[in-house]
Structures are given as C-alpha cells and as structure tokens.
Design an enzyme around this catalytic site. Structure first.
Site, PDB file in Angstrom:
ATOM      1  N   ASN A   9       0.870  -1.184   0.000  1.00 52.34           N
ATOM      2  CA  ASN A   9       0.000   0.000   0.000  1.00 52.34           C
ATOM      3  C   ASN A   9       0.902   1.229   0.000  1.00 52.34           C
ATOM      4  O   ASN A   9       1.477   1.576   1.023  1.00 52.34           O
ATOM      5  CB  ASN A   9      -0.891  -0.034   1.260  1.00 52.34           C
ATOM      6  CG  ASN A   9      -1.712   1.236   1.405  1.00 52.34           C
ATOM      7  OD1 ASN A   9      -1.771   2.056   0.486  1.00 52.34           O
ATOM      8  ND2 ASN A   9      -2.351   1.399   2.565  1.00 52.34           N
ATOM      9  N   LYS A  11       0.122   4.238  -0.273  1.00 56.02           N
ATOM     10  CA  LYS A  11      -0.536   5.438   0.293  1.00 56.02           C
ATOM     11  C   LYS A  11      -0.319   6.618  -0.670  1.00 56.02           C
ATOM     12  O   LYS A  11      -0.210   6.392  -1.870  1.00 56.02           O
ATOM     13  CB  LYS A  11      -0.035   5.700   1.708  1.00 56.02           C
ATOM     14  CG  LYS A  11      -0.179   4.439   2.585  1.00 56.02           C
ATOM     15  CD  LYS A  11       0.008   4.667   4.037  1.00 56.02           C
ATOM     16  CE  LYS A  11      -0.143   3.320   4.764  1.00 56.02           C
ATOM     17  NZ  LYS A  11      -0.046   3.440   6.218  1.00 56.02           N
ATOM     18  N   HIS A  96      -9.420   1.266   5.253  1.00 56.72           N
ATOM     19  CA  HIS A  96      -8.140   1.488   5.944  1.00 56.72           C
ATOM     20  C   HIS A  96      -8.362   2.463   7.100  1.00 56.72           C
ATOM     21  O   HIS A  96      -9.180   3.377   7.004  1.00 56.72           O
ATOM     22  CB  HIS A  96      -7.117   2.053   4.950  1.00 56.72           C
ATOM     23  CG  HIS A  96      -5.726   2.021   5.483  1.00 56.72           C
ATOM     24  ND1 HIS A  96      -5.263   2.959   6.374  1.00 56.72           N
ATOM     25  CD2 HIS A  96      -4.705   1.152   5.285  1.00 56.72           C
ATOM     26  CE1 HIS A  96      -4.007   2.659   6.695  1.00 56.72           C
ATOM     27  NE2 HIS A  96      -3.650   1.565   6.047  1.00 56.72           N
ATOM     28  N   GLU A  98      -6.730   4.906   8.037  1.00 56.85           N
ATOM     29  CA  GLU A  98      -6.536   6.320   7.669  1.00 56.85           C
ATOM     30  C   GLU A  98      -7.792   6.885   7.019  1.00 56.85           C
ATOM     31  O   GLU A  98      -8.112   8.061   7.174  1.00 56.85           O
ATOM     32  CB  GLU A  98      -5.307   6.450   6.752  1.00 56.85           C
ATOM     33  CG  GLU A  98      -4.020   6.222   7.539  1.00 56.85           C
ATOM     34  CD  GLU A  98      -2.884   5.617   6.742  1.00 56.85           C
ATOM     35  OE1 GLU A  98      -2.944   5.566   5.505  1.00 56.85           O
ATOM     36  OE2 GLU A  98      -1.902   5.170   7.393  1.00 56.85           O
ATOM     37  N   GLU A 168      -4.892  -4.565  10.949  1.00 57.17           N
ATOM     38  CA  GLU A 168      -3.880  -3.520  11.082  1.00 57.17           C
ATOM     39  C   GLU A 168      -4.138  -2.744  12.371  1.00 57.17           C
ATOM     40  O   GLU A 168      -4.945  -1.799  12.377  1.00 57.17           O
ATOM     41  CB  GLU A 168      -3.955  -2.547   9.901  1.00 57.17           C
ATOM     42  CG  GLU A 168      -3.702  -3.178   8.556  1.00 57.17           C
ATOM     43  CD  GLU A 168      -3.154  -2.160   7.556  1.00 57.17           C
ATOM     44  OE1 GLU A 168      -2.107  -2.454   6.979  1.00 57.17           O
ATOM     45  OE2 GLU A 168      -3.756  -1.098   7.376  1.00 57.17           O
ATOM     46  N   GLY A 174       2.809   2.832  10.692  1.00 52.64           N
ATOM     47  CA  GLY A 174       3.738   3.937  10.470  1.00 52.64           C
ATOM     48  C   GLY A 174       4.464   4.391  11.721  1.00 52.64           C
ATOM     49  O   GLY A 174       5.086   5.447  11.737  1.00 52.64           O
ATOM     50  N   SER A 214       3.814  -1.570  10.402  1.00 51.78           N
ATOM     51  CA  SER A 214       5.279  -1.625  10.582  1.00 51.78           C
ATOM     52  C   SER A 214       5.858  -3.008  10.302  1.00 51.78           C
ATOM     53  O   SER A 214       6.826  -3.422  10.934  1.00 51.78           O
ATOM     54  CB  SER A 214       5.672  -1.135  11.979  1.00 51.78           C
ATOM     55  OG  SER A 214       5.286   0.218  12.147  1.00 51.78           O
TER      56      SER A 214
HETATM   57  P1  13P Z   1       3.267   0.781   7.597  1.00 47.47           P
HETATM   58  O1  13P Z   1       3.783  -0.532   7.057  1.00 47.47           O
HETATM   59  O2  13P Z   1       3.961   1.967   7.009  1.00 47.47           O
HETATM   60  O3  13P Z   1       3.219   0.778   9.089  1.00 47.47           O
HETATM   61  O4  13P Z   1       1.751   0.900   7.084  1.00 47.47           O
HETATM   62  C1  13P Z   1       0.908  -0.175   7.244  1.00 47.47           C
HETATM   63  C2  13P Z   1      -0.336   0.106   6.514  1.00 47.47           C
HETATM   64  O5  13P Z   1      -1.115   0.961   6.897  1.00 47.47           O
HETATM   65  C3  13P Z   1      -0.586  -0.670   5.286  1.00 47.47           C
HETATM   66  O6  13P Z   1      -1.889  -0.475   4.839  1.00 47.47           O
END
Ligand code: 13P
Length: 258
Positions: A9, A11, A96, A98, A168, A174, A214
């Site tokens: 992903n 983003k 997600h 976010e 997640e 992140g 992560s």
């Molecule tokens: P990170 O791997 O950067 O922590 O992000 C995970 C994520 O949100 C994947 O959708």
C-alpha cells in the site's frame, strides 16, 4: 500450507517518475522467481494504469487503495469500482484506518464499498484494527468483531470467499512499533473463529487474513512463520523495491517451511 499474499500500500507517496521506477524495479526484481506468493501493488490512482499495464507481464497484480460506495454520478473527486475494473485493477483496499480517521468512513460505508467491488469481481482487502486506547481498555476484540461483522457479514458465502481481511492495529501503522507475532496471531485466530462461526471451517481456513503495521524486511519472517498469518499489508516498506522483495522472499520461505 496455502501460499501467502503480500500487498504493498503505497498510500499518497511518490512522484510519477518514482512510481514508474519502482514498478519497473519490481517487475525486474521478481522476474526470476517462480513465486507461490501472490503479490499486489496498490499505487495512488494516477499511477494505476502504469501498474495495470506492467502487471500483465509481471509477477504482481494491481490494486487500488480505495473506491467509491457509488457506481457513478455527481460525486466529485470519487473513483468507482467499475472504473477500476475497466482499468484492469484486480484488488482494492477498503476501510483502511486512515480513511476511517481522516475521511470519517463508517462500517456502513465500507460495507457498501465491498458490495460495489463484489459486483465488479474485484477483490476487496478489508481493513480492521483497534487504536491504542481501545487496546489499553481491553476492547480490541470487541472493536475488531464489530468492524468485521458490520463490513463483511452481510455477504453470501459465495461472495465472502473472495474477500481478503487485513488486521492492522492502528498503533502499529507507520509508528515502527509492530505487533508481536503473538499479539497478531491471537487476533488472527479470533478473526478466523468469527469467520468459522458464520461461514464454516473450510471458508475460515481459506480466508486470507493479512497483518499490517510496521511490517518490514526484518520482522516479516517472524510474523509470516505463523500459519494464522497469511501474509502482509505493507506500507512504508513497500516503497523500496529491495525491502518489498525481501518481504516477498520471507513469504516464500515461510510457505515452504510450513
Ligand atoms: P506501515 O507498514 O507503514 O506501518 O503501514 C501499514 C499500513 O497501513 C498498510 O496499509
């Protein structure tokens, strides 16, 4: 042992040129592998066609990061599941954290998005996960159960079979703080038990439940070594071809070992 699934992903990252370079590096880097692992790359919308074009001759599929809950109409700024399908996209992340946090997406809207994707035979990658406050308050199972039930359990068995779930934990996204394999396994087993109760043992076994948060080139192997972790949804580490390929190698190794 079933094969693993690794999804990148991206983003809202990378310039057009960087996206092009990364896709080409992945195509080249993966070309010599006879992969059992399924690999999906989810770039931002403007780079999707680069990805779908390359995906045709590569060891990866193209996925989107979101779609509209509507098929067409006066919804400025939105992109629909039929549009994604017409581009050759095969997977789409929905729900997600976010999007839940910054765009106020509710379980109800996410369920509608899942339906639109199903109508196009696109595979929804449905995210769930608790915040740090929820985990501290010992509410993580309750929160994830509600998310799973309200976004997915309206589906008929034959549709549910095509769904991917990604756990997640929000506190791990992140932040550099990964869930321990034991924490991830505990939640994955719990999610699988919910699926089993609703759809039966065979579907529960076959359902892909990915871990995200992560997950990186160093820790992927310890996470993937657990049979309840069917792969990963990778954010930051999917932006570097070398790291992403190492994660895919971890998926390959753990599939063979199990
Ligand atoms: P990170 O791997 O950067 O922590 O992000 C995970 C994520 O949100 C994947 O959708």
């Amino acid at each position: 042992m079933k094969s693993k699934l690794v999804i990148g992903n991206w983003k809202m990252n990378l310039t057009f040129e960087e996206a092009d370079d990364l896709l080409n590096a992945l195509q080249e880097g993966l070309a010599d592998y006879n992969l059992q692992t399924e690999v999906v790359v989810c770039p931002p919308y403007p780079y999707l066609e680069l990805a779908t074009d390359l995906a045709e001759e590569s060891n990866f599929y193209a996925g989107a990061q979101n779609c509209s809950q509507f098929n067409n109409g006066a919804y400025t700024g939105e992109v629909s599941a039929p549009m994604l399908s017409a581009l050759g996209v095969e997977f789409c992340i929905v729900g997600h954290s976010e999007r839940r946090k910054y765009f106020n997406e509710s379980n109800e809207v996410i369920a509608q998005k899942v339906d639109r994707l199903m109508e196009q035979q696109l595979i929804p990658v449905v995210c769930c996960g608790e915040t740090l406050e929820e985990r501290k308050a010992d509410k993580h199972f309750e929160v994830v159960e509600k998310q799973i039930k309200e976004t997915l359990f309206h589906l008929k068995k034959e549709d549910f079979e095509h769904v991917v779930i990604a756990y997640e934990p929000v506190w791990a996204i992140g932040t550099g703080e990964t869930a321990t394999p034991a924490q991830a396994v505990e939640m994955h087993k719990f999610i699988r038990s919910l699926v089993e109760k609703k759809y039966g043992t065979e579907i529960a076994y076959n359902t892909y439940i990915l871990y995200g948060g992560s997950c990186n080139a160093k820790n992927a192997i310890d996470l993937f070594a657990n049979e309840d972790i069917d792969g990963g949804l990778i954010g930051g580490a999917s932006l570097k071809s070398g790291d992403f390929i190492t994660i895919i190698e971890a998926a390959e190794t753990t599939t063979k070992e199990n």
